[in-house]
Design a protein around this motif. Structure first.
Motif, short mmCIF file in Angstrom:
data_model
loop_
_atom_site.label_atom_id
_atom_site.label_comp_id
_atom_site.label_asym_id
_atom_site.label_seq_id
_atom_site.Cartn_x
_atom_site.Cartn_y
_atom_site.Cartn_z
N VAL A 1 0.44 -1.04 0.02
CA VAL A 1 -0.34 -0.46 -0.14
C VAL A 1 0.92 1.39 -0.05
CG1 VAL A 1 -1.75 1.40 1.51
CG2 VAL A 1 -1.58 -1.27 1.36
N ILE B 1 -4.90 -5.58 1.31
CA ILE B 1 -4.45 -4.52 0.68
C ILE B 1 -6.53 -3.83 0.92
CG2 ILE B 1 -4.28 -3.01 -1.31
CD1 ILE B 1 -3.10 -4.74 -2.66
N THR B 2 -7.15 -3.80 0.28
CA THR B 2 -8.77 -3.55 0.88
C THR B 2 -8.46 -2.79 2.23
OG1 THR B 2 -9.45 -5.01 -0.91
CG2 THR B 2 -11.33 -3.77 0.45
N ARG C 1 -6.03 -2.91 4.81
CA ARG C 1 -5.42 -1.90 5.34
C ARG C 1 -5.89 -0.69 4.16
NH1 ARG C 1 -1.82 0.10 8.13
NH2 ARG C 1 -0.12 1.19 7.44
N ILE C 2 -6.46 -0.50 3.54
CA ILE C 2 -6.78 0.97 3.11
C ILE C 2 -7.67 1.44 4.04
CG2 ILE C 2 -7.95 2.24 1.47
CD1 ILE C 2 -5.86 0.32 -1.07
#
Length: 387
Positions: free
Chosen positions: A4, A52-53, A55-56
């Motif tokens: 990220v 990733i999703t 974390r964001i």
């Protein structure tokens, strides 16, 4: 997650305005919007996307567990050189998982002056005269992504002196500025644009910026604010300046109130500018110039620049964008026409007779100056011969 951090760093280095993370059956596509155009930049394995999703969503203070409803959030981070940058996060459920779009609000882009935005000296003078009025409505029109908010922020910065109270109601707040009093629309508690303006009128404002006039109620509140002695700046989604008048009338605003409050309209587009590292000269025939439909109003040279493509511009031939503007102050003839509920063609004719330069003419001057190309102008500006 390091991936990220790498993604954000790569986007900053690429001058991207948006990051798209699009889940597919076997992979995840990563695309950047650079100078208004989406570019494929990477493909991630599908198993990596959920991490990733998450974390964001954590960075954006979204509900990590909720995957069925759209969500919005914000991330505040810093670029490698230490500049503070905000990102707006939008999560949308799709067939293969949540699609994420991160809009990057680079303060260097939003904090530009009128000259750097692409205004000519004459345009800047006319625009400053319009927004320098003590009361009334000034509208900025154009499609999504045409730079309307950037123009309004640049204008508000010039207007926000110690002697005035500048208030805004936005959806969302794109850049927090200490010189303004900014409020965000929150539909979940019925805080709409209209309710926001109604509340701001009790805050002793001098200048009110409304993010967008979307409906009759918001238009009525903007008119009311202008009638009671405030300067109102706002945006509309129309193709050109004269269309803003007909849009207000279609929303149900009485013609006499439009005539009494509207100071003027600015329509704008963003055209990509040629990459200085690889642009080349090319001869143009009169037939090719005729496509623009600008007649003799703009002096066109026999040789112009064309897009080539190099590593500096990702082989596109363009690097950066510049504003193209169509300014329409309301003079006595236009005000009289508004009172008679005119058609769009008549309004456009009167505006051009009073000196309004259509978007296509303004863009043609940038072609003549070697800043952009005919193809770019034809794609982004309406033909002044139509309507």
């Amino acid at each position: 997650m390091a991936i990220v951090d790498w993604l954000l760093q790569y986007a900053f280095d690429s001058r991207a305005s948006d990051i798209h993370l699009e889940p597919r059956r076997d992979s995840c596509n990563v695309r950047f919007r650079i100078d208004g155009i989406l570019h494929d930049v990477y493909q991630l394995p599908a198993p990596v996307m959920p991490a990733i999703t998450s974390r964001i969503k954590i960075l954006g203070r979204l509900d990590v567990v909720e995957r069925r409803r759209p969500q919005d959030g914000r991330i505040r981070t810093r670029s490698p050189d230490g500049r503070e940058i905000e990102l707006r996060v939008s999560a949308l459920p799709t067939a293969f998982g949540e699609k994420l779009v991160l809009r990057i609000f680079n303060p260097d882009v939003l904090a530009q002056d009128l000259k750097r935005l692409g205004f000519t000296a004459a345009e800047a003078t006319t625009w400053r005269r319009m927004v320098g009025q003590p009361h009334g409505i000034v509208l900025v029109t154009g499609p999504t992504g045409s730079g309307k908010t950037t123009t309004l922020y640049a204008s508000l910065r010039e207007l926000a002196t110690a002697e005035v109270n500048v208030c805004t109601v936005e959806d969302p707040i794109e850049l927090i500025d200490g010189r303004f009093n900014q409020m965000q629309v929150q539909s979940n508690i019925d805080l709409t644009f209209a309710e926001g303006v109604r509340a701001l009128l009790r805050q002793d404002p001098d200048i009110i910026m409304i993010g967008e006039i979307r409906d009759r109620e918001t238009a009525d509140m903007a008119i009311q604010a202008a009638l009671t002695g405030h300067l109102v700046l706002s945006t509309l989604h129309t193709n050109d300046s004269p269309s803003a008048i007909t849009r207000l009338l279609e929303l149900g605003v009485p013609a006499y109130l439009v005539r009494a409050t509207l100071i003027g309209v600015l329509a704008q587009r963003l055209v990509r500018t040629l990459c200085p590292h690889c642009k080349a000269s090319v001869d143009m025939s009169k037939d090719y110039w005729a496509q623009l439909g600008v007649g003799n109003e703009v002096a066109m040279p026999a040789t112009v620049s064309k897009a080539v493509g190099c590593l500096e511009c990702r082989q596109t031939g363009y690097r950066g964008r510049s504003g193209v503007y169509e300014l329409m102050p309301l003079d006595a003839a236009l005000q009289a026409a508004v009172a008679q509920n005119p058609d769009l063609a008549n309004l456009r004719h009167l505006a051009m007779k009073a000196g309004m330069r259509p978007l296509r003419h303004a863009a043609a001057e940038k072609i003549a100056a070697g800043l952009t190309t005919i193809d770019e102008v034809l794609a982004l500006t309406p033909d002044p011969r139509e309507g």
